[in-house]
Write a protein that holds these residues in place. Structure first.
Motif, mmCIF file in Angstrom:
data_model
loop_
_atom_site.group_PDB
_atom_site.id
_atom_site.type_symbol
_atom_site.label_atom_id
_atom_site.label_comp_id
_atom_site.label_asym_id
_atom_site.label_seq_id
_atom_site.Cartn_x
_atom_site.Cartn_y
_atom_site.Cartn_z
ATOM 1 N N ASP A 227 -10.388 -9.821 2.692
ATOM 2 C CA ASP A 227 -9.473 -10.552 3.568
ATOM 3 C C ASP A 227 -8.791 -11.680 2.798
ATOM 4 O O ASP A 227 -9.422 -12.379 1.994
ATOM 5 C CB ASP A 227 -10.226 -11.140 4.759
ATOM 6 C CG ASP A 227 -10.662 -10.065 5.752
ATOM 7 O OD1 ASP A 227 -10.408 -8.877 5.501
ATOM 8 O OD2 ASP A 227 -11.264 -10.429 6.782
ATOM 9 N N GLY A 228 -7.518 -11.868 3.081
ATOM 10 C CA GLY A 228 -6.770 -12.922 2.415
ATOM 11 C C GLY A 228 -5.289 -12.632 2.468
ATOM 12 O O GLY A 228 -4.845 -11.653 3.079
ATOM 13 N N VAL A 229 -4.507 -13.498 1.837
ATOM 14 C CA VAL A 229 -3.065 -13.314 1.729
ATOM 15 C C VAL A 229 -2.726 -13.077 0.266
ATOM 16 O O VAL A 229 -3.176 -13.824 -0.614
ATOM 17 C CB VAL A 229 -2.300 -14.542 2.271
ATOM 18 C CG1 VAL A 229 -0.788 -14.353 2.094
ATOM 19 C CG2 VAL A 229 -2.634 -14.760 3.746
ATOM 20 N N TYR A 230 -1.938 -12.047 0.003
ATOM 21 C CA TYR A 230 -1.639 -11.615 -1.359
ATOM 22 C C TYR A 230 -0.134 -11.564 -1.601
ATOM 23 O O TYR A 230 0.646 -11.291 -0.679
ATOM 24 C CB TYR A 230 -2.199 -10.210 -1.603
ATOM 25 C CG TYR A 230 -3.697 -10.096 -1.486
ATOM 26 C CD1 TYR A 230 -4.516 -10.134 -2.613
ATOM 27 C CD2 TYR A 230 -4.305 -9.939 -0.237
ATOM 28 C CE1 TYR A 230 -5.895 -10.024 -2.504
ATOM 29 C CE2 TYR A 230 -5.685 -9.827 -0.123
ATOM 30 C CZ TYR A 230 -6.472 -9.871 -1.259
ATOM 31 O OH TYR A 230 -7.840 -9.775 -1.147
ATOM 32 N N ALA A 231 0.248 -11.790 -2.837
ATOM 33 C CA ALA A 231 1.600 -11.480 -3.279
ATOM 34 C C ALA A 231 1.600 -10.029 -3.732
ATOM 35 O O ALA A 231 0.646 -9.577 -4.381
ATOM 36 C CB ALA A 231 2.011 -12.389 -4.432
ATOM 37 N N GLY A 232 2.656 -9.300 -3.366
ATOM 38 C CA GLY A 232 2.688 -7.899 -3.751
ATOM 39 C C GLY A 232 4.056 -7.282 -3.539
ATOM 40 O O GLY A 232 5.066 -7.978 -3.407
ATOM 41 N N TRP A 233 4.070 -5.981 -3.509
ATOM 42 C CA TRP A 233 5.317 -5.236 -3.376
ATOM 43 C C TRP A 233 5.174 -4.189 -2.281
ATOM 44 O O TRP A 233 4.092 -3.619 -2.087
ATOM 45 C CB TRP A 233 5.677 -4.529 -4.690
ATOM 46 C CG TRP A 233 5.812 -5.436 -5.858
ATOM 47 C CD1 TRP A 233 4.844 -5.752 -6.777
ATOM 48 C CD2 TRP A 233 6.977 -6.168 -6.250
ATOM 49 N NE1 TRP A 233 5.333 -6.627 -7.711
ATOM 50 C CE2 TRP A 233 6.637 -6.896 -7.424
ATOM 51 C CE3 TRP A 233 8.274 -6.273 -5.738
ATOM 52 C CZ2 TRP A 233 7.552 -7.715 -8.071
ATOM 53 C CZ3 TRP A 233 9.186 -7.090 -6.391
ATOM 54 C CH2 TRP A 233 8.820 -7.796 -7.543
ATOM 55 N N PRO A 247 9.752 -7.368 -2.749
ATOM 56 C CA PRO A 247 8.682 -8.369 -2.820
ATOM 57 C C PRO A 247 8.127 -8.663 -1.434
ATOM 58 O O PRO A 247 8.864 -8.732 -0.456
ATOM 59 C CB PRO A 247 9.377 -9.590 -3.425
ATOM 60 C CG PRO A 247 10.821 -9.417 -3.076
ATOM 61 C CD PRO A 247 11.072 -7.944 -3.104
ATOM 62 N N ALA A 248 6.810 -8.881 -1.372
ATOM 63 C CA ALA A 248 6.184 -9.063 -0.061
ATOM 64 C C ALA A 248 4.990 -10.002 -0.144
ATOM 65 O O ALA A 248 4.373 -10.185 -1.199
ATOM 66 C CB ALA A 248 5.721 -7.708 0.481
ATOM 67 N N ALA A 249 4.693 -10.603 0.999
ATOM 68 C CA ALA A 249 3.436 -11.330 1.199
ATOM 69 C C ALA A 249 2.594 -10.450 2.116
ATOM 70 O O ALA A 249 3.041 -10.063 3.200
ATOM 71 C CB ALA A 249 3.694 -12.692 1.837
ATOM 72 N N ILE A 250 1.392 -10.108 1.678
ATOM 73 C CA ILE A 250 0.550 -9.142 2.382
ATOM 74 C C ILE A 250 -0.676 -9.854 2.943
ATOM 75 O O ILE A 250 -1.388 -10.544 2.208
ATOM 76 C CB ILE A 250 0.103 -8.010 1.439
ATOM 77 C CG1 ILE A 250 1.324 -7.370 0.764
ATOM 78 C CG2 ILE A 250 -0.704 -6.963 2.203
ATOM 79 C CD1 ILE A 250 0.968 -6.446 -0.391
ATOM 80 N N SER A 251 -0.916 -9.696 4.222
ATOM 81 C CA SER A 251 -2.051 -10.345 4.886
ATOM 82 C C SER A 251 -3.087 -9.303 5.284
ATOM 83 O O SER A 251 -2.746 -8.250 5.828
ATOM 84 C CB SER A 251 -1.572 -11.103 6.128
ATOM 85 O OG SER A 251 -2.674 -11.618 6.854
ATOM 86 N N ILE A 252 -4.351 -9.616 5.005
ATOM 87 C CA ILE A 252 -5.463 -8.754 5.404
ATOM 88 C C ILE A 252 -6.459 -9.599 6.186
ATOM 89 O O ILE A 252 -6.873 -10.668 5.734
ATOM 90 C CB ILE A 252 -6.169 -8.136 4.182
ATOM 91 C CG1 ILE A 252 -5.198 -7.289 3.363
ATOM 92 C CG2 ILE A 252 -7.364 -7.289 4.620
ATOM 93 C CD1 ILE A 252 -5.790 -6.760 2.077
ATOM 94 N N GLY A 253 -6.837 -9.145 7.368
ATOM 95 C CA GLY A 253 -7.811 -9.886 8.170
ATOM 96 C C GLY A 253 -7.688 -9.565 9.642
ATOM 97 O O GLY A 253 -6.980 -8.634 10.044
#
Length: 319
Positions: A227-233, A247-253
């Motif tokens: 779980d967390g917030v990631y920089a990604g694509w 480009p994206a900000a990806i949230s898991i949780g």
């Protein structure tokens, strides 16, 4: 690269070939080093380079409570294997009927008669056949009997300057992803970790807050990092139109601010509120962990943090 999902699909007279067997989950740098070398040797000998892999993972059948979270689904595994220059991959359905074959029957039917192997490439810990009755000694004996050479490969480890003697492995990648250390996992994979799945409808809270997100379906392929917030694509790979990497900000949780109970993976494409990705297949790539998942006391605090997440994602991705 030819891809077969049944031995009967292999053309009559295919070969001769150099064959290796394995799950190749993630197709990490260790896998690619071995496969690239195998392909080069096959080219020099005028033979075909072939991988025999399995779907599902054998542990899904034999030890479902201990089955690993797969790093990649079949689609990505095949794409990554193709990049090594292989001539063909046989994705063997792993069923009880297949599993109950003796070691000799497997070698005769698949390697000798089906793929006309002249060389079989294996690790020292190779096991095959019903209840793993076959090992390296068995393979060497069968090679002598059926007329193929056996090439034994040792574990591949990082260069000495990396500071660790640990071998490249899918297990190591899973440990890192489970801790959110996606940048370190990428060093072993040789690329960012990826997930692939269909975008489904969520609660639309992100849109209401000014950050519309694409929610991944629960059956998406690829291990979900911590779980967390990631920089990604994010890349749209199927549906109405394919797209370039965005480009994206990806949230898991579980969205603790809203007392959520379901774990979700959702991605906000930076500066895009015009995207309609519902029912499209997308590929997510994880580059850097920005922060852990947190609960906020107010929507204002949440929005401020999300704005900061986007700024940090820009820096991490260089956009």
């Amino acid at each position: 690269m030819h891809c077969w999902t049944d031995l009967a699909e292999v053309p009559r007279g295919f070969g001769p070939s150099v064959v290796t067997i394995g799950n190749f989950d993630g197709v990490h740098r260790g896998h690619r080093e071995v496969l690239t070398r195998m392909v080069a040797d096959a080219r020099a000998a005028g033979t075909r380079a072939v991988v025999v892999t399995f779907d599902p993972h054998p542990r899904d059948l034999h030890q479902p409570d201990r089955a690993p979270q797969l790093l990649t689904g079949v689609t990505d595994r095949l794409q990554l294997l193709a990049e090594t220059g292989l001539d063909a991959v046989l994705v063997q359905p792993y069923t009880w009927e297949f599993a109950r074959q003796s070691a000799e029957t497997f070698v005769r039917r698949f390697l000798v008669e089906g793929l006309r192997a002249v060389t079989v490439v294996v690790g020292r810990d190779v096991r095959f056949g019903w209840q793993n009755e076959g090992d390296l000694t068995t393979m060497l004996e069968l090679g002598e009997r059926f007329g193929f050479a056996v090439e034994v490969i040792d574990d591949v480890t990082p260069a000495p300057e990396a500071g660790t003697p640990r071998r490249w492995s899918s297990t190591w990648v899973r440990e890192l992803l489970g801790a959110g250390r996606v940048a370190e996992a990428a060093q072993i994979l040789g690329r960012p970790h990826r997930m692939r799945g269909v975008v489904v409808r969520g609660d639309a809270r992100g849109r209401d807050l000014g950050f519309p997100t694409a929610n991944m379906a629960g059956d998406s392929a690829g291990m979900i990092p911590a779980d967390g917030v990631y920089a990604g694509w994010l890349t749209r790979t199927g549906g109405r139109a394919a797209s370039s990497r965005m480009p994206a900000a990806i949230s898991i949780g579980t969205n603790p601010t809203f007392d959520g109970a379901v774990r979700r993976v959702e991605a906000y494409v930076l500066d895009r509120d015009d995207l309609d990705l519902y029912d499209d297949e997308v590929l997510l790539e994880f580059v850097e962990l920005l922060r852990p998942t947190m609960r906020f006391d107010s929507l204002e605090e949440l929005v401020a943090t999300m704005t900061d997440d986007v700024a940090k994602a820009r820096v991490a991705l260089g956009v």
